[in-house]
Design a protein around this motif. Structure first.
Motif, mmCIF file in Angstrom:
data_model
loop_
_atom_site.group_PDB
_atom_site.id
_atom_site.type_symbol
_atom_site.label_atom_id
_atom_site.label_comp_id
_atom_site.label_asym_id
_atom_site.label_seq_id
_atom_site.Cartn_x
_atom_site.Cartn_y
_atom_site.Cartn_z
ATOM 1 N N LEU A 17 0.831 -1.206 0.000
ATOM 2 C CA LEU A 17 0.000 0.000 0.000
ATOM 3 C C LEU A 17 0.873 1.267 0.000
ATOM 4 N N ILE A 18 2.045 1.154 0.590
ATOM 5 C CA ILE A 18 2.970 2.300 0.544
ATOM 6 C C ILE A 18 3.403 2.538 -0.912
ATOM 7 N N ARG A 19 3.684 1.453 -1.616
ATOM 8 C CA ARG A 19 4.078 1.589 -3.035
ATOM 9 C C ARG A 19 2.947 2.210 -3.856
ATOM 10 N N LEU A 20 1.736 1.718 -3.606
ATOM 11 C CA LEU A 20 0.589 2.266 -4.354
ATOM 12 C C LEU A 20 0.406 3.752 -4.034
ATOM 13 N N THR A 21 0.534 4.099 -2.752
ATOM 14 C CA THR A 21 0.305 5.493 -2.358
ATOM 15 C C THR A 21 1.393 6.409 -2.917
ATOM 16 N N LEU A 22 2.627 5.963 -2.863
ATOM 17 C CA LEU A 22 3.718 6.759 -3.454
ATOM 18 C C LEU A 22 3.435 7.001 -4.935
ATOM 19 N N THR A 23 3.018 5.942 -5.631
ATOM 20 C CA THR A 23 2.733 6.080 -7.063
ATOM 21 C C THR A 23 1.551 7.024 -7.268
ATOM 22 N N ASP A 60 13.298 12.897 2.034
ATOM 23 C CA ASP A 60 13.725 14.253 2.426
ATOM 24 C C ASP A 60 14.602 14.246 3.678
ATOM 25 N N GLY A 61 15.520 13.310 3.745
ATOM 26 C CA GLY A 61 16.433 13.268 4.884
ATOM 27 C C GLY A 61 15.822 12.690 6.142
ATOM 28 N N LYS A 62 14.567 12.244 6.060
ATOM 29 C CA LYS A 62 13.931 11.639 7.247
ATOM 30 C C LYS A 62 13.876 10.129 7.064
ATOM 31 N N ARG A 63 13.792 9.434 8.191
ATOM 32 C CA ARG A 63 13.518 8.002 8.150
ATOM 33 C C ARG A 63 12.242 7.756 8.924
ATOM 34 N N ILE A 64 11.271 7.164 8.259
ATOM 35 C CA ILE A 64 9.977 6.927 8.917
ATOM 36 C C ILE A 64 9.721 5.421 8.959
ATOM 37 N N VAL A 65 9.346 4.929 10.141
ATOM 38 C CA VAL A 65 8.906 3.531 10.262
ATOM 39 C C VAL A 65 7.447 3.530 10.714
ATOM 40 N N GLN A 66 6.874 2.346 10.763
ATOM 41 C CA GLN A 66 5.449 2.098 11.053
ATOM 42 C C GLN A 66 4.635 2.432 9.798
ATOM 43 N N SER A 67 4.080 1.389 9.197
ATOM 44 C CA SER A 67 3.397 1.586 7.917
ATOM 45 C C SER A 67 2.266 2.617 8.014
ATOM 46 N N GLY A 68 1.538 2.619 9.152
ATOM 47 C CA GLY A 68 0.443 3.589 9.289
ATOM 48 C C GLY A 68 0.960 5.021 9.297
ATOM 49 N N ALA A 69 2.089 5.232 9.984
ATOM 50 C CA ALA A 69 2.670 6.583 10.034
ATOM 51 C C ALA A 69 3.173 6.994 8.650
ATOM 52 N N ILE A 70 3.779 6.052 7.960
ATOM 53 C CA ILE A 70 4.294 6.342 6.607
ATOM 54 C C ILE A 70 3.131 6.725 5.686
ATOM 55 N N LEU A 71 2.075 5.934 5.757
ATOM 56 C CA LEU A 71 0.938 6.169 4.850
ATOM 57 C C LEU A 71 0.239 7.492 5.161
ATOM 58 N N ARG A 72 0.099 7.812 6.433
ATOM 59 C CA ARG A 72 -0.544 9.093 6.774
ATOM 60 C C ARG A 72 0.338 10.269 6.360
ATOM 61 N N TYR A 73 1.632 10.106 6.549
ATOM 62 C CA TYR A 73 2.564 11.159 6.106
ATOM 63 C C TYR A 73 2.391 11.403 4.604
ATOM 64 N N LEU A 74 2.369 10.310 3.838
ATOM 65 C CA LEU A 74 2.245 10.448 2.374
ATOM 66 C C LEU A 74 0.874 11.013 2.003
ATOM 67 N N ALA A 75 -0.159 10.567 2.722
ATOM 68 C CA ALA A 75 -1.512 11.043 2.405
ATOM 69 C C ALA A 75 -1.631 12.551 2.672
ATOM 70 N N ARG A 76 -1.058 13.005 3.779
ATOM 71 C CA ARG A 76 -1.093 14.459 4.062
ATOM 72 C C ARG A 76 -0.317 15.196 2.989
ATOM 73 N N ARG A 77 0.830 14.660 2.657
ATOM 74 C CA ARG A 77 1.690 15.313 1.660
ATOM 75 C C ARG A 77 1.003 15.352 0.287
ATOM 76 N N GLY A 78 0.276 14.297 -0.035
ATOM 77 C CA GLY A 78 -0.376 14.219 -1.349
ATOM 78 C C GLY A 78 -1.776 14.808 -1.369
ATOM 79 N N GLY A 79 -2.231 15.346 -0.236
ATOM 80 C CA GLY A 79 -3.556 15.978 -0.213
ATOM 81 C C GLY A 79 -4.700 14.973 -0.315
ATOM 82 N N ILE A 80 -4.484 13.764 0.216
ATOM 83 C CA ILE A 80 -5.563 12.755 0.174
ATOM 84 C C ILE A 80 -5.895 12.275 1.593
ATOM 85 N N TYR A 81 -5.874 13.246 2.528
ATOM 86 C CA TYR A 81 -6.153 12.875 3.920
ATOM 87 C C TYR A 81 -7.259 13.755 4.500
ATOM 88 N N GLY A 82 -8.164 14.194 3.623
ATOM 89 C CA GLY A 82 -9.327 14.959 4.076
ATOM 90 C C GLY A 82 -9.032 16.437 4.208
#
Ligand SMILES: N[C@@H](CCC(=O)N[C@@H](CS)C(=O)NCC(=O)O)C(=O)O
Length: 217
Positions: A17-23, A60-82
């Motif tokens: 899901l991280i791969r799909l969200t990044l794409t 961006d120089g950060k390391r993020i673990v926990q799939s939920g945290a990664i996905l929410r980070y990407l969703a906020r960044r991509g404008g798909i988190y409401g």
């Protein structure tokens, strides 16, 4: 290259899901596939795995673990988190439901397919298909929250793809909103490009199982 790197296995699991969200949000990324115990030991020794687990996203120089945290980070960044707290909370509810829908399938990767499908048919499908169908019926927009695609929708398409792959598209019979959702999501340009592209991983293949066994044994 954007410098974005996903560290995981060459398999679906918590990486897909991280791969799909990044794409979907349009971030190019490279993948580092773990194949040896020594690679995990090195990441751990370097202090890169907070809880000693992958996936790990470097961005961006950060390391993020926990799939939920990664996905929410990407969703906020991509404008798909409401658009507001209420929408994000609703996305969270549905996203977590989608993780409960698909999660047991990851855990059962080593079980015989017959057993996995029995669990899906008896426990997962009867609980989650009607619930998600009802939400889509209520919003009427074709999306789970609001009027555009969010992390909740990406979360839901993952188990739907998996169960259609295992059981055929008749698994969605009797759930008209989910049938339309499945059709629209899989024909979305970005999702279709992910599904036919190099980041999409095969369904629990033996090579993946062998690597996981070797790395975590
Ligand atoms: N809650 C974590 C769980 C991650 C997880 O279980 N990762 C597995 C691989 S899929 C792992 O690293 N297992 C090794 C361990 O727990 O020691 C997440 O969602 O990222």
């Amino acid at each position: 290259m954007s410098g974005v790197k996903l560290v995981y296995f060459n398999g679906r699991g918590k990486g897909e899901l991280i791969r799909l969200t990044l794409t979907y949000i349009g971030l190019e990324f490279e993948e580092f596939y773990l194949t040896e115990k020594s690679e995990v030991e090195k990441l751990r020794a370097d202090g890169h795995l907070l809880f000693q687990q992958v996936p790990l996203l470097e961005i961006d120089g950060k390391r993020i673990v926990q799939s939920g945290a990664i996905l929410r980070y990407l969703a906020r960044r991509g404008g798909i988190y409401g658009d507001n707290n209420d929408e994000s909370t609703r996305i969270d509810e549905l996203f977590e439901g989608s993780r409960d829908f698909v999660g047991p399938m990851f855990g059962m990767v080593f079980n015989p397919e017959k057993e996995v499908l029995k669990h899906a048919n008896e426990k997962l499908l009867p609980r989650y298909l009607p619930a998600f169908n009802k939400v889509l019926e209520e919003t009427g927009s074709g999306y789970l929250v609001g009027k555009s695609l969010t992390l909740a929708d990406l979360g839901l398409i993952e188990p739907l793809l998996l169960f259609v792959e295992y059981l055929g598209d008749q698994v969605l019979t009797g759930y008209p909103q989910l049938q339309t959702f499945y059709k629209n999501m899989t024909s979305n340009d970005k999702i279709a490009s992910f599904l036919s592209g190099p980041h999409r991983k095969p369904k629990n293949d033996q090579a993946y199982i062998d690597v996981v066994n070797r790395v975590w044994s």
